[in-house]
Structure formats: structure tokens, C-alpha cells
Design a protein around this motif. Sequence first.
Motif, PDB file in Angstrom:
ATOM      1  N   THR A  43      -1.154  -1.194   1.536  1.00  0.00           N
ATOM      2  CA  THR A  43      -1.189  -1.081   2.991  1.00  0.00           C
ATOM      3  C   THR A  43      -1.700  -2.371   3.630  1.00  0.00           C
ATOM      4  OG1 THR A  43      -2.077   0.186   4.861  1.00  0.00           O
ATOM      5  CG2 THR A  43      -3.524  -0.108   2.976  1.00  0.00           C
ATOM      6  N   THR A  44      -1.281  -2.604   4.859  1.00  0.00           N
ATOM      7  CA  THR A  44      -1.824  -3.727   5.623  1.00  0.00           C
ATOM      8  C   THR A  44      -3.138  -3.326   6.286  1.00  0.00           C
ATOM      9  OG1 THR A  44      -0.435  -3.014   7.465  1.00  0.00           O
ATOM     10  CG2 THR A  44       0.393  -4.819   6.109  1.00  0.00           C
ATOM     11  N   TYR A  49      -6.587  -0.435   5.805  1.00  0.00           N
ATOM     12  CA  TYR A  49      -7.695  -0.307   4.859  1.00  0.00           C
ATOM     13  C   TYR A  49      -7.826   1.149   4.436  1.00  0.00           C
ATOM     14  CZ  TYR A  49     -10.397   1.569   8.802  1.00  0.00           C
ATOM     15  OH  TYR A  49     -10.830   2.333   9.864  1.00  0.00           O
ATOM     16  N   LYS A  86       2.905  -0.123   6.337  1.00  0.00           N
ATOM     17  CA  LYS A  86       2.603  -1.161   7.326  1.00  0.00           C
ATOM     18  C   LYS A  86       1.806  -0.499   8.435  1.00  0.00           C
ATOM     19  CE  LYS A  86       5.647  -3.057  10.194  1.00  0.00           C
ATOM     20  NZ  LYS A  86       4.983  -3.369  11.483  1.00  0.00           N
ATOM     21  N   GLN A 117      -2.103  -0.469  10.746  1.00  0.00           N
ATOM     22  CA  GLN A 117      -3.271  -1.221  11.188  1.00  0.00           C
ATOM     23  C   GLN A 117      -4.572  -0.465  10.942  1.00  0.00           C
ATOM     24  OE1 GLN A 117      -2.983  -2.655  15.184  1.00  0.00           O
ATOM     25  NE2 GLN A 117      -4.785  -3.965  15.014  1.00  0.00           N
ATOM     26  N   ILE A 144       1.494  -7.089  10.247  1.00  0.00           N
ATOM     27  CA  ILE A 144       1.459  -5.851  11.032  1.00  0.00           C
ATOM     28  C   ILE A 144       2.372  -5.922  12.251  1.00  0.00           C
ATOM     29  CG2 ILE A 144      -0.019  -4.372  12.464  1.00  0.00           C
ATOM     30  CD1 ILE A 144      -2.344  -5.160  10.569  1.00  0.00           C
ATOM     31  N   ASP A 191      -5.393  -3.020  -0.337  1.00  0.00           N
ATOM     32  CA  ASP A 191      -5.523  -2.976   1.118  1.00  0.00           C
ATOM     33  C   ASP A 191      -5.060  -4.297   1.732  1.00  0.00           C
ATOM     34  OD1 ASP A 191      -7.565  -4.805   0.655  1.00  0.00           O
ATOM     35  OD2 ASP A 191      -9.182  -3.399   1.126  1.00  0.00           O
ATOM     36  N   GLY A 192      -5.154  -4.396   3.055  1.00  0.00           N
ATOM     37  CA  GLY A 192      -4.638  -5.571   3.751  1.00  0.00           C
ATOM     38  C   GLY A 192      -5.297  -6.860   3.332  1.00  0.00           C
ATOM     39  N   GLN A 197      -2.625 -11.256   8.300  1.00  0.00           N
ATOM     40  CA  GLN A 197      -2.595  -9.806   8.463  1.00  0.00           C
ATOM     41  C   GLN A 197      -1.923  -9.419   9.783  1.00  0.00           C
ATOM     42  OE1 GLN A 197      -6.934  -9.055   7.149  1.00  0.00           O
ATOM     43  NE2 GLN A 197      -5.918  -7.142   6.687  1.00  0.00           N
TER      44      GLN A 197
END
Length: 268
Positions: free
Chosen positions: A211-212, A214, A183, A185, A126, A235-236, A122
Motif C-alpha cells: 500500500t501507499t 500505512y 493505492k 492515502q 498517490i 507500506d508506503g 509518496q
Amino acid sequence: MKKIPTREQLLNPVLAALLGLGGSGSIDEINEKIISNLQIPDELVIIPHIKGKEGGQTELEYQSAWTRTILKSAGYITNSKRGVWALVDSNNTTIEAMDLPNIPLSAYQQEELEEHWKSKLQKILIEKLTPDAFERLIQRFLREKGFSHVEVTGRSGDGGIDGKGIAKINGILSFHIVFQCKKYQGAVSAGHIRDFRGAMVGRTDKGLFITTGYFTKDAVKEATRDGAPTIDLIDGEKLVEKLKELNLGVNVELIEKISIDEKWFEGI
């Protein structure tokens, strides 16, 4: 004040939850049963796993997930690709019949190693990948999952839509989708989901948001809101698991383990 149960303390409660659910259950069903059986107060249930990530994975969900991993490694439970967990020995009707022996320390060490690779991957997604590289990764990921005609259109500024493709069901039915790959966090909010759905209008009835980061609980609710086109979410954590399944940048080494089945020889 009560504390959130540790992984060791959740071993039998997870088994008891599955027994109470008839031998199998989804992750949400298992967690809800654990909360009910142990009478865990709401103020503990909502504590986030990562401080500041309210609305994401809770600490209880996190500990429960690794408890399932430990029980699976020890041979007590198994799970399907659809995310349903089940008791390996479904003949037991009471939790007393399934009291656990001492699970070796190696089981805990192994799941810590699993957590390490997820966090590392992860972080790479990111911090190391450019937005363009991440879009290309998602394009490759969707192709590997069976999508066709996958195009990245993010640079066109098309209302938050980063790409489109065609998905097939059982090789027969097909439907068009649009996707957004973020991308990121932090948290994806319900507002992000509403904006994406607005961009979908007139283009397709099916959307995918990757997405990377949540998704907040409100974002999850918004994605499946009644009367609106459903948006599937990745999610990531789920993304890195899927990359592992597809061996995309993740190499899995299997160690051969040999055991003798003495009962097999007795049956000759």
C-alpha cells in the motif's frame, strides 16, 4: 509533563540502547530500550507522527529513525539489509566512552533532504498514478525483486487479489504468492487484512499486501496472527525506499569524496 525527545536529545540514548543490547539490535529492540531507559510515559509513546494516523508510525519512532540516520552519517552506527543496526566501534563498553562531539549541521540538513524525496515520491504514487499504472508499477517492482510469472489480475474482481507470481528463495525453492496493491492515502485496517486472507483461501498460503498508505498496529498483528497464513506487508514508506534501491523512478547521484590515509603511508 515530559516531552518527546528531539533528535539531538536521542543521539546518546540510541547509542546507549545499542550498548545495552550487546552492540546490535533491531529497530523495535532499540526503540523499546530507549523507552525503558528514558522512562518515557505511554501517553507520549503512542503519539502518532501525523495527526489522525493513529496506529501508524509514532512521533518517537519517526525521531528515532532520523537519529539513526544522523549517527550513521557521522560514522557511529551502521545497518544491514536485514534491518539490524550495530555500533561501528563495538569495543566500547560504556556510553561515556562514546559521548558525541558536535555533529555538524550538515548532518541534519542532509536527513531533511532525504525526508523531502520520500514525501514527494509518496505524493506522486498517490496523486499522479492511476490505479492501473500503480498495478503495473508493482508488477515491475516484483519482477525486479526476483519474482517470475507476475500477472496482474485486479480487473477480474478476484476477491481483492490484484495479482499473482512465483517467488524463489536462493534460486532453488519456489512458492506461489498472491498480492494486493492498494493505492491509498490512509490506514489499512485489520479488516482489510482479514478480507485479503479470505480471498487467499484455496489459492495459496502466501500473501503480500502493498500500500501507499500505512498499516494500523491491529493490521500488523492480524497479518502475523498465530494459526493463520502469514501475510507480508509493505507500506508506503518501505515501498519508496525499495523503489530507490532498485532505481525505479529514483535517480541517486553519488558525490566523490577523497581523503588521505596517512597511517597507510606510515606502514610502508
